[in-house]
Write an enzyme that holds these catalytic residues in place. Structure first.
Site, PDB file in Angstrom:
ATOM      1  N   SER A  10       6.752   0.445   8.726  1.00 15.97           N
ATOM      2  CA  SER A  10       5.872   1.040   7.708  1.00 15.97           C
ATOM      3  C   SER A  10       6.040   2.556   7.706  1.00 15.97           C
ATOM      4  O   SER A  10       5.780   3.222   8.720  1.00 15.97           O
ATOM      5  CB  SER A  10       4.417   0.686   8.003  1.00 15.97           C
ATOM      6  OG  SER A  10       3.582   1.516   7.212  1.00 15.97           O
ATOM      7  N   HIS A  35       8.258  -1.089   4.590  1.00 20.43           N
ATOM      8  CA  HIS A  35       6.907  -1.350   4.100  1.00 20.43           C
ATOM      9  C   HIS A  35       6.272  -0.018   3.680  1.00 20.43           C
ATOM     10  O   HIS A  35       6.323   0.957   4.427  1.00 20.43           O
ATOM     11  CB  HIS A  35       6.122  -2.000   5.245  1.00 20.43           C
ATOM     12  CG  HIS A  35       4.759  -2.474   4.912  1.00 20.43           C
ATOM     13  ND1 HIS A  35       4.509  -3.690   4.316  1.00 20.43           N
ATOM     14  CD2 HIS A  35       3.533  -1.908   5.127  1.00 20.43           C
ATOM     15  CE1 HIS A  35       3.204  -3.850   4.181  1.00 20.43           C
ATOM     16  NE2 HIS A  35       2.589  -2.781   4.655  1.00 20.43           N
ATOM     17  N   ASP A  37       2.783   1.700   2.338  1.00 21.23           N
ATOM     18  CA  ASP A  37       1.337   1.490   2.236  1.00 21.23           C
ATOM     19  C   ASP A  37       0.718   2.433   1.220  1.00 21.23           C
ATOM     20  O   ASP A  37       0.705   3.642   1.422  1.00 21.23           O
ATOM     21  CB  ASP A  37       0.685   1.716   3.603  1.00 21.23           C
ATOM     22  CG  ASP A  37       1.000   0.581   4.562  1.00 21.23           C
ATOM     23  OD1 ASP A  37       0.719  -0.577   4.211  1.00 21.23           O
ATOM     24  OD2 ASP A  37       1.539   0.849   5.652  1.00 21.23           O
ATOM     25  N   MET A  39      -2.685   3.558  -0.673  1.00 16.35           N
ATOM     26  CA  MET A  39      -4.145   3.504  -0.488  1.00 16.35           C
ATOM     27  C   MET A  39      -4.823   4.437  -1.477  1.00 16.35           C
ATOM     28  O   MET A  39      -4.358   5.556  -1.693  1.00 16.35           O
ATOM     29  CB  MET A  39      -4.499   3.951   0.932  1.00 16.35           C
ATOM     30  CG  MET A  39      -3.796   3.169   2.018  1.00 16.35           C
ATOM     31  SD  MET A  39      -4.283   3.806   3.634  1.00 16.35           S
ATOM     32  CE  MET A  39      -3.217   2.807   4.686  1.00 16.35           C
ATOM     33  N   HIS A  68       2.781  -2.326  -0.438  1.00 18.13           N
ATOM     34  CA  HIS A  68       1.478  -2.939  -0.125  1.00 18.13           C
ATOM     35  C   HIS A  68       0.388  -2.129  -0.826  1.00 18.13           C
ATOM     36  O   HIS A  68       0.068  -1.017  -0.418  1.00 18.13           O
ATOM     37  CB  HIS A  68       1.317  -2.912   1.410  1.00 18.13           C
ATOM     38  CG  HIS A  68       0.030  -3.463   1.909  1.00 18.13           C
ATOM     39  ND1 HIS A  68      -0.374  -3.305   3.231  1.00 18.13           N
ATOM     40  CD2 HIS A  68      -0.961  -4.181   1.304  1.00 18.13           C
ATOM     41  CE1 HIS A  68      -1.551  -3.891   3.395  1.00 18.13           C
ATOM     42  NE2 HIS A  68      -1.924  -4.422   2.254  1.00 18.13           N
ATOM     43  N   MET A  70      -3.093  -1.266  -1.509  1.00 15.62           N
ATOM     44  CA  MET A  70      -4.494  -1.342  -1.060  1.00 15.62           C
ATOM     45  C   MET A  70      -5.304  -0.514  -2.048  1.00 15.62           C
ATOM     46  O   MET A  70      -5.812   0.570  -1.736  1.00 15.62           O
ATOM     47  CB  MET A  70      -4.598  -0.797   0.372  1.00 15.62           C
ATOM     48  CG  MET A  70      -3.979  -1.748   1.388  1.00 15.62           C
ATOM     49  SD  MET A  70      -3.698  -0.976   2.982  1.00 15.62           S
ATOM     50  CE  MET A  70      -2.089  -0.269   2.681  1.00 15.62           C
ATOM     51  N   MET A 139      -3.345  -9.709   7.054  1.00 16.32           N
ATOM     52  CA  MET A 139      -3.714  -8.481   7.775  1.00 16.32           C
ATOM     53  C   MET A 139      -4.326  -8.825   9.129  1.00 16.32           C
ATOM     54  O   MET A 139      -5.220  -9.680   9.218  1.00 16.32           O
ATOM     55  CB  MET A 139      -4.735  -7.668   6.969  1.00 16.32           C
ATOM     56  CG  MET A 139      -4.223  -7.069   5.678  1.00 16.32           C
ATOM     57  SD  MET A 139      -2.807  -5.976   5.871  1.00 16.32           S
ATOM     58  CE  MET A 139      -3.469  -4.701   6.958  1.00 16.32           C
ATOM     59  N   GLY A 144      -6.347   0.237   5.951  1.00 14.75           N
ATOM     60  CA  GLY A 144      -6.789   1.623   5.733  1.00 14.75           C
ATOM     61  C   GLY A 144      -6.135   2.638   6.653  1.00 14.75           C
ATOM     62  O   GLY A 144      -5.937   3.773   6.267  1.00 14.75           O
ATOM     63  N   GLY A 147      -2.079   2.526  13.367  1.00 18.88           N
ATOM     64  CA  GLY A 147      -2.423   2.827  14.753  1.00 18.88           C
ATOM     65  C   GLY A 147      -3.665   2.132  15.295  1.00 18.88           C
ATOM     66  O   GLY A 147      -4.185   2.517  16.338  1.00 18.88           O
ATOM     67  N   ASP A 177       0.621  -7.803   9.367  1.00 22.17           N
ATOM     68  CA  ASP A 177       0.511  -6.335   9.305  1.00 22.17           C
ATOM     69  C   ASP A 177      -0.716  -5.863  10.071  1.00 22.17           C
ATOM     70  O   ASP A 177      -1.841  -6.246   9.746  1.00 22.17           O
ATOM     71  CB  ASP A 177       0.409  -5.936   7.821  1.00 22.17           C
ATOM     72  CG  ASP A 177       0.384  -4.437   7.573  1.00 22.17           C
ATOM     73  OD1 ASP A 177       0.559  -3.657   8.518  1.00 22.17           O
ATOM     74  OD2 ASP A 177       0.191  -4.064   6.396  1.00 22.17           O
ATOM     75  N   GLY A 199       4.153   0.038  12.083  1.00 22.12           N
ATOM     76  CA  GLY A 199       4.116   1.445  11.699  1.00 22.12           C
ATOM     77  C   GLY A 199       4.229   2.347  12.909  1.00 22.12           C
ATOM     78  O   GLY A 199       5.295   2.901  13.199  1.00 22.12           O
TER      79      GLY A 199
END
Ligand code: DX5
Ligand code: ZN
Length: 225
Positions: A10, A35, A37, A39, A68, A70, A139, A144, A147, A177, A199
């Protein structure tokens, strides 16, 4: 031959001033699937990157861009992400009133449609969407942030989705994920994942290529011929 699960790094965990360089490092050791992300600060309590980054990456690499979303009401942005060059567009079942219609729209744009569930969402809700998707994303953290620690109970959802997909006869890849590292990757593979997002365990490390290879080695036990 059983297909070996593979890792989707990611880019959220990249140093954004060095994203291209870091992608090239990981491509250099065999990765061709990334990937991305997205958001919006509404569906999830964080803001990341959007179409301009997908567009730049599309010009930069032929690797698969697994995007992805979100975001709330993703139907508003399917065309612009398709135009930007995404190969896969994943929407959240929780983010729209009519996920089936959005998945159809993605397919009509020539992009692989995928649907995701958050850890507390009932996997049974995916059943009617199976004929419409090429991939399901389970998920294992609340979406969001990178880490976070894996929510191990969410692996039950992964097992349930694996059963549902196998029983359906549809050819659907299952992606996992959240919170994947060398310790948890085996759990995700054993629970039935085909594609494993990582990620912080790749781009969060000082040597992303070495980190990718280390994770890939941890999958090795599950390879067969
Ligand atoms: C979280 C994102 C993940 C994130 C994973 O909302 O969907 O893709 O980048 O990060 P790690 O692997 O650090 O949990
Ligand atoms: Zn993600």
């Amino acid at each position: 031959m059983i297909k070996k699960p593979f890792i989707a790094p990611s880019v959220l965990s990249c140093d954004f001033t060095k994203m291209g360089e870091q992608i090239r490092q990981v491509e250099g050791v065999g990765c061709s699937f990334f990937h991305i992300d997205v958001m919006d600060g509404i569906f999830v309590p964080n803001i990341s990157i959007g179409q301009p980054v997908v567009k730049s990456l599309r010009k930069f690499t032929r690797s698969v861009l697994d995007t992805h979303l979100m975001i709330t009401e993703p139907e508003r942005y399917i065309d612009s992400f398709a135009d930007a060059g995404a190969d896969i567009l994943t929407i959240h079942i929780e983010s729209t009133a009519n996920p089936a219609a959005v998945l159809k729209k993605i397919k009509d744009r020539g992009v692989i449609p995928a649907v995701s569930i958050k850890p507390k969402t009932d996997p049974a809700l995916l059943q009617p969407l199976l004929p419409l998707c090429g991939m399901i994303l389970v998920m294992t953290v609340e979406p969001g942030f990178g880490g976070q620690r894996m929510i191990s109970e969410a692996l039950d959802n992964l097992r349930e989705v694996r059963k549902m997909v196998d029983a359906s006869g549809y050819k659907i890849d299952i992606e996992v994920d959240g919170g994947i590292d060398t310790e948890t990757i085996g759990l995700a593979v054993a629970a039935g994942a085909d594609i494993i997002v990582a990620g912080s365990a790749v781009f969060g490390k000082s040597d992303p290529a070495a980190a990718y290879l280390e994770l890939d080695k941890a999958i090795g036990d599950y390879t067969s011929i």
